[in-house]
Design a protein around this motif. Structure first.
Motif, PDB file in Angstrom:
ATOM      1  N   LEU A 173       0.823  -1.440   0.091  1.00 20.74           N
ATOM      2  CA  LEU A 173       0.179   0.242   0.207  1.00 20.74           C
ATOM      3  C   LEU A 173       1.095   1.275  -0.470  1.00 20.74           C
ATOM      4  N   CYS A 174       1.961   1.545   0.637  1.00 23.38           N
ATOM      5  CA  CYS A 174       2.976   2.689   1.004  1.00 23.38           C
ATOM      6  C   CYS A 174       3.065   2.763  -0.421  1.00 23.38           C
ATOM      7  N   LEU A 198      -7.869  -4.501  -1.440  1.00 28.15           N
ATOM      8  CA  LEU A 198      -7.605  -3.702  -1.031  1.00 28.15           C
ATOM      9  C   LEU A 198      -6.513  -3.204  -1.647  1.00 28.15           C
ATOM     10  N   VAL A 199      -6.255  -3.549  -2.722  1.00 29.58           N
ATOM     11  CA  VAL A 199      -6.101  -3.223  -3.747  1.00 29.58           C
ATOM     12  C   VAL A 199      -6.303  -2.272  -4.947  1.00 29.58           C
TER      13      VAL A 199
END
Length: 263
Positions: free
Chosen positions: A135-136, A190-191
């Protein structure tokens, strides 16, 4: 020669956009995770010259404790510093990154409230680290959650019509993300917050057979459940096997007997 002073990608995309603290956080997070995994693997291998576990009396002090301290100190410092400079924010972000790595490396311990570090359940910690890095990394590469993009557009031109559309889109995105996660597709969910088509794919395709969605919706649909099992065995199992091999390469095997739990 490429240099920061000449305005390369790093300065243009990281420094000038205010993402330097996040970049430092990610680097320190990866470095902290790498070091602590090296340390516990050396302890596990019983390397004599490597410092062992930290104990106070008969108490084994897990590294999650130090991670919490680092996170609290850096977080409170960031609150107390008046108008911190980019350098100050970056330094504190680095400390916070190391602390976050130590905490997430024992995420499974927190989740299960017992030491499962080298057991199968301990893989959850490595999964949590992978999610944080991914995510970062997406943010640093220029990806943004669609909700933030739409919010920025609304703030630039706030109208009642745009407010309604934004609210409807946020509800849609959240709903699709929840359905995707309930179907057991964590990475897709999430992505998908950054790449919206993935949410559509995850929400409308078959659930994984062990996921909550399958237990609720496929109970009386044996054919659909059988299709989900076949698809899982054909596509997901090879991916999971490859992921586990990569995890074991980085962090060690998580299948030792109980006697190895106290590293």
């Amino acid at each position: 020669m490429w240099t920061l002073a000449q305005g390369g990608w790093f300065r243009r995309e990281i420094v000038d956009t205010g993402l330097l603290p996040l970049f430092v956080f990610l680097c320190s997070f990866i470095a902290g995770f790498g070091f602590i995994r090296l340390s516990v693997r050396m302890i596990r291998a019983q390397v004599r010259w490597w410092p062992g576990n930290i104990r106070h009396g008969g108490l084994h002090i897990h590294h999650v404790v130090f991670g919490v301290v680092f996170m609290v100190v850096s977080g409170v410092s960031l609150i107390l510093v008046n108008a911190p400079s980019d350098t100050e924010k970056s330094v504190l972000a680095g400390v916070f990154g190391v602390g976050a790595a130590l905490v997430l490396d024992e995420f499974a311990l927190i989740l299960h409230l017992r030491d499962v570090y080298w057991t199968e359940a301990g893989r959850t910690s490595v999964d949590a680290v992978f999610v944080a890095v991914a995510l970062c990394g997406l943010v640093l590469l220029g990806f943004r959650p669609f909700a933030l993009i739409d919010l920025a557009a609304y703030q630039a031109d706030p109208t009642a019509g745009k407010a309604v559309l934004l609210a409807a889109y946020l509800v849609l995105q959240l709903g699709l993300a929840v359905v995707t996660l309930l179907k057991g597709k964590v990475w897709t969910g999430l992505v998908g917050l950054f790449v919206f088509p993935l949410l559509l794919i995850g929400a409308f395709r078959l659930s994984r057979p062990e996921a909550p969605w399958a237990r609720w919706r496929y109970r009386n649909k044996p054919k659909r459940l059988a299709r989900a099992v076949r698809r899982d065995e054909r596509w997901r199992h090879p991916v999971i096997s490859a992921k586990i091999k990569f995890q074991e390469f980085l962090s060690g095997r998580h299948d030792l007997p109980d006697k190895w739990r106290d590293r």
